[in-house]
Design a protein around this motif. Structure first.
Motif, PDB file in Angstrom:
ATOM      1  N   MET A   1       0.814  -1.216   0.000  1.00  0.00           N
ATOM      2  CA  MET A   1       0.000   0.000   0.000  1.00  0.00           C
ATOM      3  C   MET A   1       0.847   1.266   0.000  1.00  0.00           C
ATOM      4  N   GLY A   2       2.168   1.099   0.071  1.00  0.00           N
ATOM      5  CA  GLY A   2       3.053   2.255   0.111  1.00  0.00           C
ATOM      6  C   GLY A   2       3.297   2.788   1.507  1.00  0.00           C
TER       7      GLY A   2
ATOM      8  N   GLN B   1      -9.824   6.807  13.096  1.00  0.00           N
ATOM      9  CA  GLN B   1     -11.261   7.009  13.154  1.00  0.00           C
ATOM     10  C   GLN B   1     -11.954   6.360  11.959  1.00  0.00           C
ATOM     11  N   GLY B   2     -11.335   6.447  10.781  1.00  0.00           N
ATOM     12  CA  GLY B   2     -11.908   5.821   9.602  1.00  0.00           C
ATOM     13  C   GLY B   2     -12.015   4.316   9.751  1.00  0.00           C
TER      14      GLY B   2
ATOM     15  N   ALA C   1     -10.181  -8.219   7.522  1.00  0.00           N
ATOM     16  CA  ALA C   1     -11.081  -7.098   7.801  1.00  0.00           C
ATOM     17  C   ALA C   1     -10.300  -5.799   7.972  1.00  0.00           C
ATOM     18  N   PHE C   2      -9.188  -5.861   8.684  1.00  0.00           N
ATOM     19  CA  PHE C   2      -8.350  -4.680   8.879  1.00  0.00           C
ATOM     20  C   PHE C   2      -7.783  -4.176   7.562  1.00  0.00           C
ATOM     21  N   LEU C   3      -7.223  -5.077   6.758  1.00  0.00           N
ATOM     22  CA  LEU C   3      -6.584  -4.667   5.512  1.00  0.00           C
ATOM     23  C   LEU C   3      -7.596  -4.106   4.516  1.00  0.00           C
ATOM     24  N   VAL C   4      -8.755  -4.723   4.429  1.00  0.00           N
ATOM     25  CA  VAL C   4      -9.807  -4.212   3.531  1.00  0.00           C
ATOM     26  C   VAL C   4     -10.239  -2.817   3.995  1.00  0.00           C
TER      27      VAL C   4
ATOM     28  N   ARG D   1      -7.553  -0.148   3.248  1.00  0.00           N
ATOM     29  CA  ARG D   1      -7.534   0.247   1.853  1.00  0.00           C
ATOM     30  C   ARG D   1      -8.676   1.219   1.539  1.00  0.00           C
ATOM     31  N   GLU D   2      -9.835   0.960   2.125  1.00  0.00           N
ATOM     32  CA  GLU D   2     -10.969   1.861   1.903  1.00  0.00           C
ATOM     33  C   GLU D   2     -10.686   3.245   2.476  1.00  0.00           C
TER      34      GLU D   2
END
Length: 371
Positions: A305-306, A330-331, A360-363, A366-367
């Motif tokens: 993801m950089g 928060q997101g 779940a964390f990685l998805v 990314r969002e």
């Protein structure tokens, strides 16, 4: 609680004859929120195996029949089992335990710290160290790490010599950054503290998750009577709720801790649960490799993801770089994933959980980044 209620509560507390060094302080604690994925407190998120649950239940049931009597003050069987688990030719005379590793560390400060004495540590590191120092009226000295949060033997020794501490805390693997210290650092700190008779504590709460080439400071114990290695059953053993921490050290240090421990500080229930658990070490540690695999997966995907994850010898990953880390936190929370904002600018920390929790964390991350 409204701001007005919070102010009234603070005013009522301040009206008490509180010690000056406790005024304005906040209790330690991570947010306890009801979300789908709790990945903020470095727990082992895998459930305790049913066979171990049953064994602990049976042991506690048996102990309940004698709760009218005080427990074994010396918790001898437990110290023997812990010594056997640690190995390195340790015996029960080298081992001490208490209600979580925080109480273990507090007892060390009660014995060797106090008014007119100093404890040195190297932030960013475990945030309980200054709180434990404050609670025991021990002066806390913040050492310095390099910009990449590393610590060399030479720099660590220089700071010990410059500050003359009575106690030194070395967290390895370090919380919150996750990376272990080389044994050269421990040796350099111990040698530098020799002229001050400094107690050196290596906090190895996450040692079971270390990378294959990382060595425990237990290998340094022989001949170093002022060295202490602290451990816990909260992390790799998945027994955070049992509250059992322990240490390995010289017999004379354990004798010193007997002078400050409260009478019968380990209950019969705690001893029974821990002893039963230690009969099933292999089952309790069976999830460690899976957790390490998820940790490594997190590191790899964060890099894709950089982002910049730190090398981790623990069951969590410290990572950045964000212009506004709290907004990212928060997101993720808005998407049902609670991780830890450790207060270090541009960085966050996430616990490596199950495969499903990691996904779940990685998805969600990314969002958040895409948004």
């Amino acid at each position: 609680m409204t701001n007005q209620q919070e102010q009234a509560k603070t005013a009522a507390l301040e009206a008490l004859p509180l010690r000056d060094n406790l005024r304005g302080q906040s209790p330690y604690g991570a947010p306890q929120l009801e979300v789908t994925h709790l990945l903020n407190t470095n727990e082992n998120t895998h459930p305790v195996p049913q066979r171990v649950v049953d064994a602990i239940g049976q042991a506690v049931h048996a102990a309940a029949s004698s709760l009218n009597r005080y427990p074994d003050r010396e918790f001898t069987e437990l110290r023997q089992r812990l010594a056997s688990y640690l190995g390195h030719d340790l015996t029960e005379n080298n081992v001490w335990a208490a209600n979580g590793s925080n109480e273990v560390l507090q007892q060390v400060l009660q014995a060797f710290g106090g008014p007119g004495r100093k404890v040195l540590s190297f932030p960013p590191t475990y945030s309980m160290y200054p709180l434990l120092a404050s609670a025991t009226n021990t002066e806390y000295i913040s050492g310095v790490r390099a910009d990449d949060f590393t610590l060399t033997p030479e720099e660590a020794a220089r700071q010990v010599q410059a500050t003359a501490p009575d106690i030194v805390f070395l967290c390895s693997p370090n919380n919150p950054t996750g990376t272990a210290l080389s044994l050269d650092v421990v040796e350099a700190v111990y040698q530098a503290g020799k002229q001050f008779n400094s107690i050196v504590i290596v906090d190895e709460a996450y040692e079971e998750f270390s990378l294959s080439d990382t060595k425990s400071a237990l290998t340094l114990l022989a001949g170093r009577e002022r060295l202490i290695i602290s451990r816990t059953m909260s992390k790799a053993f998945a027994l955070a709720g049992a509250r059992l921490g322990y240490l390995a050290t010289s017999p004379q240090v354990t004798d010193a801790l007997r002078l400050v421990r409260l009478p019968y500080h380990l209950s019969s229930i705690t001893q029974a649960a821990a002893n039963a658990a230690l009969e099933h070490v292999d089952e309790l540690l069976a999830t460690v490799d899976e957790i390490k695999a998820q940790r490594d997966r997190i590191v790899l995907e964060l890099e894709e993801m950089g982002l910049q994850p730190a090398v981790s010898d623990s069951n969590f990953v410290f990572f950045g770089w964000f212009e506004n880390a709290h907004a990212v936190w928060q997101g993720l929370l808005d998407r049902g994933v609670l991780i830890r904002d450790v207060g270090i600018p541009h960085h966050l920390r996430v616990t490596a959980g199950t495969a499903e929790e990691t996904t779940a964390f990685l998805v969600a991350l990314r969002e958040v980044i895409s948004a």
